[in-house]
Motif scaffolding. Structure first.
Motif, PDB file in Angstrom:
ATOM      1  N   VAL A 237       1.021  -1.137   0.036  1.00  0.00           N
ATOM      2  CA  VAL A 237       0.225   0.091   0.093  1.00  0.00           C
ATOM      3  C   VAL A 237       0.864   1.176  -0.004  1.00  0.00           C
ATOM      4  O   VAL A 237       0.546   2.301  -0.635  1.00  0.00           O
ATOM      5  CB  VAL A 237      -1.265  -0.094   0.894  1.00  0.00           C
ATOM      6  CG1 VAL A 237      -0.461   0.313   2.347  1.00  0.00           C
ATOM      7  CG2 VAL A 237      -1.966   1.066   0.777  1.00  0.00           C
ATOM      8  N   ARG A 238       2.048   1.253   0.815  1.00  0.00           N
ATOM      9  CA  ARG A 238       3.042   2.432   0.654  1.00  0.00           C
ATOM     10  C   ARG A 238       4.327   1.684   0.092  1.00  0.00           C
ATOM     11  O   ARG A 238       4.612   0.674   0.566  1.00  0.00           O
ATOM     12  CB  ARG A 238       2.902   3.048   1.843  1.00  0.00           C
ATOM     13  CG  ARG A 238       1.842   3.933   2.262  1.00  0.00           C
ATOM     14  CD  ARG A 238       1.718   4.548   3.559  1.00  0.00           C
ATOM     15  NE  ARG A 238       1.478   3.304   4.579  1.00  0.00           N
ATOM     16  CZ  ARG A 238      -0.021   2.909   4.956  1.00  0.00           C
ATOM     17  NH1 ARG A 238      -0.807   3.598   4.235  1.00  0.00           N
ATOM     18  NH2 ARG A 238      -0.253   1.882   5.682  1.00  0.00           N
TER      19      ARG A 238
ATOM     20  N   TYR B 109      -4.857   7.360  -5.280  1.00  0.00           N
ATOM     21  CA  TYR B 109      -3.689   7.108  -4.804  1.00  0.00           C
ATOM     22  C   TYR B 109      -3.449   5.733  -4.572  1.00  0.00           C
ATOM     23  O   TYR B 109      -2.441   5.338  -4.243  1.00  0.00           O
ATOM     24  CB  TYR B 109      -3.447   7.919  -3.532  1.00  0.00           C
ATOM     25  CG  TYR B 109      -4.587   7.601  -2.395  1.00  0.00           C
ATOM     26  CD1 TYR B 109      -4.742   6.628  -1.734  1.00  0.00           C
ATOM     27  CD2 TYR B 109      -5.827   8.645  -2.359  1.00  0.00           C
ATOM     28  CE1 TYR B 109      -5.762   6.466  -0.875  1.00  0.00           C
ATOM     29  CE2 TYR B 109      -6.768   8.363  -1.609  1.00  0.00           C
ATOM     30  CZ  TYR B 109      -6.900   7.314  -1.125  1.00  0.00           C
ATOM     31  OH  TYR B 109      -7.880   6.920  -0.253  1.00  0.00           O
ATOM     32  N   CYS B 110      -4.406   4.992  -4.712  1.00  0.00           N
ATOM     33  CA  CYS B 110      -4.308   3.525  -3.938  1.00  0.00           C
ATOM     34  C   CYS B 110      -4.176   2.236  -4.862  1.00  0.00           C
ATOM     35  O   CYS B 110      -4.747   2.345  -5.870  1.00  0.00           O
ATOM     36  CB  CYS B 110      -5.799   3.330  -3.066  1.00  0.00           C
ATOM     37  SG  CYS B 110      -5.714   1.838  -2.405  1.00  0.00           S
TER      38      CYS B 110
ATOM     39  N   PRO C 194     -12.471   6.422   7.265  1.00  0.00           N
ATOM     40  CA  PRO C 194     -11.280   7.050   6.677  1.00  0.00           C
ATOM     41  C   PRO C 194     -11.904   8.424   5.984  1.00  0.00           C
ATOM     42  O   PRO C 194     -12.486   8.293   5.090  1.00  0.00           O
ATOM     43  CB  PRO C 194     -10.569   6.252   5.720  1.00  0.00           C
ATOM     44  CG  PRO C 194     -11.135   4.702   6.359  1.00  0.00           C
ATOM     45  CD  PRO C 194     -12.476   5.180   6.779  1.00  0.00           C
TER      46      PRO C 194
ATOM     47  N   ASP D  25      -8.509   7.628   8.720  1.00  0.00           N
ATOM     48  CA  ASP D  25      -7.092   7.507   8.083  1.00  0.00           C
ATOM     49  C   ASP D  25      -6.956   8.949   7.236  1.00  0.00           C
ATOM     50  O   ASP D  25      -7.914   9.163   6.671  1.00  0.00           O
ATOM     51  CB  ASP D  25      -6.959   6.417   6.923  1.00  0.00           C
ATOM     52  CG  ASP D  25      -6.943   4.913   7.492  1.00  0.00           C
ATOM     53  OD1 ASP D  25      -6.785   4.634   8.657  1.00  0.00           O
ATOM     54  OD2 ASP D  25      -7.419   4.359   6.573  1.00  0.00           O
TER      55      ASP D  25
ATOM     56  N   ILE E  87      -4.275  11.006   4.875  1.00  0.00           N
ATOM     57  CA  ILE E  87      -3.203  11.089   3.945  1.00  0.00           C
ATOM     58  C   ILE E  87      -2.601  12.463   3.856  1.00  0.00           C
ATOM     59  O   ILE E  87      -3.504  13.433   3.482  1.00  0.00           O
ATOM     60  CB  ILE E  87      -3.065  10.598   2.454  1.00  0.00           C
ATOM     61  CG1 ILE E  87      -3.788   9.076   2.725  1.00  0.00           C
ATOM     62  CG2 ILE E  87      -2.179  10.576   1.582  1.00  0.00           C
ATOM     63  CD1 ILE E  87      -4.043   8.505   1.307  1.00  0.00           C
TER      64      ILE E  87
ATOM     65  N   PHE F 215      -0.806   9.023   7.350  1.00  0.00           N
ATOM     66  CA  PHE F 215       0.180   8.623   6.464  1.00  0.00           C
ATOM     67  C   PHE F 215       0.808   9.701   5.545  1.00  0.00           C
ATOM     68  O   PHE F 215       0.111  10.527   5.257  1.00  0.00           O
ATOM     69  CB  PHE F 215      -0.395   7.541   5.614  1.00  0.00           C
ATOM     70  CG  PHE F 215      -1.116   6.364   6.227  1.00  0.00           C
ATOM     71  CD1 PHE F 215      -0.584   5.449   6.846  1.00  0.00           C
ATOM     72  CD2 PHE F 215      -2.387   6.466   6.184  1.00  0.00           C
ATOM     73  CE1 PHE F 215      -1.028   4.458   7.547  1.00  0.00           C
ATOM     74  CE2 PHE F 215      -3.336   5.356   6.778  1.00  0.00           C
ATOM     75  CZ  PHE F 215      -2.486   4.339   7.525  1.00  0.00           C
ATOM     76  N   ILE F 216       1.917   9.382   5.189  1.00  0.00           N
ATOM     77  CA  ILE F 216       2.473  10.407   4.380  1.00  0.00           C
ATOM     78  C   ILE F 216       2.175   9.584   2.861  1.00  0.00           C
ATOM     79  O   ILE F 216       2.511   8.448   2.758  1.00  0.00           O
ATOM     80  CB  ILE F 216       4.083  10.361   4.535  1.00  0.00           C
ATOM     81  CG1 ILE F 216       4.482  11.403   5.864  1.00  0.00           C
ATOM     82  CG2 ILE F 216       4.881  10.992   3.117  1.00  0.00           C
ATOM     83  CD1 ILE F 216       5.883  11.846   6.027  1.00  0.00           C
ATOM     84  N   TYR F 217       1.786  10.585   1.891  1.00  0.00           N
ATOM     85  CA  TYR F 217       1.335  10.125   0.566  1.00  0.00           C
ATOM     86  C   TYR F 217       2.774   9.400  -0.083  1.00  0.00           C
ATOM     87  O   TYR F 217       3.718   9.910   0.128  1.00  0.00           O
ATOM     88  CB  TYR F 217       1.074  11.179  -0.140  1.00  0.00           C
ATOM     89  CG  TYR F 217       0.856  10.736  -1.648  1.00  0.00           C
ATOM     90  CD1 TYR F 217      -0.159  10.063  -2.185  1.00  0.00           C
ATOM     91  CD2 TYR F 217       1.888  11.210  -2.501  1.00  0.00           C
ATOM     92  CE1 TYR F 217      -0.148   9.507  -3.439  1.00  0.00           C
ATOM     93  CE2 TYR F 217       1.809  10.914  -3.933  1.00  0.00           C
ATOM     94  CZ  TYR F 217       0.790  10.072  -4.463  1.00  0.00           C
ATOM     95  OH  TYR F 217       0.985   9.740  -5.679  1.00  0.00           O
ATOM     96  N   SER F 218       2.308   8.184  -0.402  1.00  0.00           N
ATOM     97  CA  SER F 218       3.387   7.434  -1.072  1.00  0.00           C
ATOM     98  C   SER F 218       2.984   7.089  -2.523  1.00  0.00           C
ATOM     99  O   SER F 218       1.633   6.563  -2.891  1.00  0.00           O
ATOM    100  CB  SER F 218       3.652   5.985  -0.453  1.00  0.00           C
ATOM    101  OG  SER F 218       4.190   5.312  -1.245  1.00  0.00           O
TER     102      SER F 218
ATOM    103  N   ARG G 197       2.550   5.270  -5.751  1.00  0.00           N
ATOM    104  CA  ARG G 197       2.265   3.890  -6.341  1.00  0.00           C
ATOM    105  C   ARG G 197       2.055   3.919  -7.676  1.00  0.00           C
ATOM    106  O   ARG G 197       1.190   4.413  -8.410  1.00  0.00           O
ATOM    107  CB  ARG G 197       1.109   3.167  -5.375  1.00  0.00           C
ATOM    108  CG  ARG G 197       0.931   3.351  -3.931  1.00  0.00           C
ATOM    109  CD  ARG G 197       2.351   3.049  -3.307  1.00  0.00           C
ATOM    110  NE  ARG G 197       2.739   1.761  -3.307  1.00  0.00           N
ATOM    111  CZ  ARG G 197       4.141   1.265  -3.644  1.00  0.00           C
ATOM    112  NH1 ARG G 197       4.706   2.043  -4.086  1.00  0.00           N
ATOM    113  NH2 ARG G 197       4.335   0.176  -3.650  1.00  0.00           N
TER     114      ARG G 197
HETATM  115  N1  5AD Z   1       0.040   6.571   0.398  1.00  0.00           N
HETATM  116  C1  5AD Z   1      -0.312   6.888   1.622  1.00  0.00           C
HETATM  117  N2  5AD Z   1      -1.390   6.231   2.269  1.00  0.00           N
HETATM  118  C2  5AD Z   1      -2.085   5.404   1.660  1.00  0.00           C
HETATM  119  N3  5AD Z   1      -3.050   4.732   1.731  1.00  0.00           N
HETATM  120  C3  5AD Z   1      -3.682   4.050   0.929  1.00  0.00           C
HETATM  121  N4  5AD Z   1      -2.862   4.289  -0.214  1.00  0.00           N
HETATM  122  C4  5AD Z   1      -1.911   5.070   0.121  1.00  0.00           C
HETATM  123  C5  5AD Z   1      -0.689   5.708  -0.496  1.00  0.00           C
HETATM  124  N5  5AD Z   1      -0.575   5.709  -1.743  1.00  0.00           N
HETATM  125  C6  5AD Z   1      -3.835   4.658   3.164  1.00  0.00           C
HETATM  126  C7  5AD Z   1      -5.270   5.299   3.276  1.00  0.00           C
HETATM  127  C8  5AD Z   1      -6.194   3.926   3.457  1.00  0.00           C
HETATM  128  C9  5AD Z   1      -4.854   3.086   4.333  1.00  0.00           C
HETATM  129  C10 5AD Z   1      -5.575   1.805   4.673  1.00  0.00           C
HETATM  130  O1  5AD Z   1      -3.809   3.488   3.810  1.00  0.00           O
HETATM  131  O2  5AD Z   1      -5.314   6.149   4.276  1.00  0.00           O
HETATM  132  O3  5AD Z   1      -7.188   4.174   4.164  1.00  0.00           O
END
Ligand code: 5AD
Ligand code: SF4
Length: 513
Positions: free
Chosen positions: A92-93, A237-238, A337, A377, A379, A408-411, A413
């Motif tokens: 996921v990250r 983002y996912c 979330p 959650d 981001i 979470f810091i955006y990652s 993908r």
């Molecule tokens: N970068 C950061 N956080 C992410 N999540 C999902 N994809 C990413 C990403 N690319 C986080 C979201 C989700 C949780 C399970 O992981 O907040 O709800």
């Protein structure tokens, strides 16, 4: 598993059955014989070690994988110096991927000392073609790779690995049996091959759910229960929809039967699992909503608590709110979330709600269930996020006052729409926002979590306290942790605990009222 299977009675002279789960029972029997021979050669039982990365879905999958390995005859250990080591990965990250590569280097050093060791990789990371390619070329000591759609095939894949070893010796590069270079029937877009004796079986997708396989649960008194697999939301983002595939719901009768069975084995709490439980039932022939499913689960005698995750705000129905409010066993905890507080960013994220809609939803839930505990959650640093957007996120945090929030810091993908967005936010800016958010989230959560101080609460005693002798650690209905003095014999029971002291994220308590 409903049926008792005597694996020693399965006739391995016959060809393997086509149908599941019978096919896997056959391969379990076969793998068991290989394992028995190996164990006799070594003069000791074989051991297995499963390392799980990521979410509760993966934890549940690992319980199923361990169930299969135990039936084959492996004994569980935490030590990676085991005969069979399996990493159930998360992608996921990016950090999760890096950890796996790092740990693989370590496994290689162990395997050099014990070439008979079998190393297997599965889970979300393996659904990415470039990951499999990298492992195939740069981590050639890995023996088995499979994905998220075919975990039920572990015994069959293990048999292939044993057979390849027998036919070509451990190090040699044997001929690839025809059956392995062909895609297997059951998945879609299957990649099944065996290069350098590596058994690789990754399916791009599947529409099937194999029931009735063994499970080895971590806790005797609580259990995750999958109600659906995959996700159709495609938040920009996912990576989950790409690696876990399209949404598929299990039939309610299978879910209810599984929970009844769990209860008969001593389970008092279940966690219904899905990437987006609120859209449960959409793929079933006869539509059943998640709220209707909850009502059915609520009727199960002997079950005491029902939890679920995760809920997507856009699909959370009034029917679900009413059901949560009126059901006897559904815990008053909702993981909802928000991801961002900026409607502009939410649109870019393809979340399909605005900040205002989220806040209205929270109000509605709180009106119906005043003691609800809300978690979320968030981001930080999604492409294009400005300071103003970030302030909107902080504003949501101030207004909702979450019990806790995973930040979470955006990652970035690869393969997701957001990865192609140009205006990625610089690392130092993201880090600064992340720190500010975390500080506020923690301060609020310390204030909010203390609200039940000096009351008596029902607490499920879960395990001996890690730090205090004679104490147990348990969880309240709303998921808050409580430490209290108690005998290990209470583990698995729901007891009354007086909350004496709030420590921010947890309480210290004592039994009784
Ligand atoms: N970068 C950061 N956080 C992410 N999540 C999902 N994809 C990413 C990403 N690319 C986080 C979201 C989700 C949780 C399970 O992981 O907040 O709800
Ligand atoms: Fe990912 Fe969105 Fe699906 Fe959750 S709902 S798994 S964040 S795509």
């Amino acid at each position: 598993m409903d049926r008792y299977i005597d694996f020693d009675k399965i006739n391995l002279e016959l060809p393997p059955p086509e149908e599941e789960p019978d096919r896997q029972y056959y391969f379990t029997a076969k793998a068991k014989r290989y394992a028995e021979a190996e164990s006799a050669r070594l003069g000791r039982p074989l051991t297995c070690c499963i390392q799980t990365f990521g979410c509760q879905m993966n934890s549940r999958d690992s319980e199923k994988l361990l169930g299969i390995l135990k039936q084959i005859g492996y004994q569980e250990t935490d030590d990676e110096h085991a005969d069979f080591v399996l990493y159930n990965t998360c992608t996921v990250r990016e950090n999760a991927n890096k950890r796996v590569y790092g740990r693989l280097g370590y496994l290689n050093t162990i395997k050099k000392k014990n070439p008979d060791m079998i190393i297997a990789l599965c889970g979300c990371m393996m659904q990415e073609a470039q990951v499999v390619e990298k492992i195939r070329t740069s981590y050639r000591f890995v023996d088995i790779i499979f994905g998220t759609h075919n975990i039920f095939k572990l015994a069959e894949l293990l048999c292939r690995r044993y057979e390849l070893r027998q036919s070509s010796g451990t190090e040699a590069c044997g001929a690839i049996p025809a059956s392995l270079s062909q895609p297997t029937k059951s998945g879609t877009g299957t990649a099944a091959s065996s290069k350098n004796n590596m058994v690789i079986d990754v399916w791009e997708g599947t529409d099937r759910i194999v029931e009735d396989l063994p499970v080895e649960r971590k806790y005797p008194f609580k259990s995750g229960v999958n109600i659906m697999f995959g996700c159709n939301n495609f938040c920009s983002y996912c990576i989950v929809p790409y690696v876990r595939g399209r949404e598929r719901s299990r039939r309610p009768e299978d879910i209810i039967a599984e929970i009844r069975r769990l209860v008969s084995e001593g389970v008092v709490e279940v966690m219904l699992l899905g990437q987006n439980v609120n859209s449960y039932g959409k793929t079933l022939d006869t539509r059943v909503t998640f709220a209707q499913l909850l009502k059915q689960v609520d009727q199960i005698e002997g079950l005491e608590r029902i939890r679920f995750m995760t809920s997507h705000p856009k699909d959370l129905s009034d029917e679900l709110i009413e059901t949560m409010a009126s059901a006897k066993k559904v815990c008053h905890h909702l993981h909802l979330p928000v991801q961002s507080g900026s409607s502009r960013i939410l649109k870019q994220m393809n979340r399909r709600y605005t900040k205002e809609q989220y806040l209205e939803l929270v109000d509605k839930i709180r009106r119906a269930i005043p003691d609800i505990s809300l978690t979320t959650d968030i981001i930080v640093g999604f492409p294009g996020e400005t300071e103003e957007d970030f302030q909107e996120t902080l504003d949501v945090v101030e207004r909702v006052r979450f019990d806790s929030a995973f930040t979470f810091i955006y990652s970035k993908r690869t393969g997701t729409p957001a990865a192609k967005m140009e205006n990625q936010v610089p690392d130092d800016v993201v880090k600064d926002r992340f720190d500010r958010l975390l500080k506020r989230v923690q301060e609020i959560s310390a204030e909010v979590c203390g609200r039940d101080l000096h009351t008596v609460q029902k607490v499920l005693a879960e395990e001996p306290d890690d730090h205090l002798d004679g104490y147990l650690t348990g969880r309240m209905d709303n998921n808050t942790v409580v430490h209290f003095p108690g005998e290990p014999s209470l583990i698995g029971k729901i007891v009354d605990v007086y909350l004496e002291e709030s420590k921010g994220f947890y309480y210290m308590g004592k039994r009784g009222n």
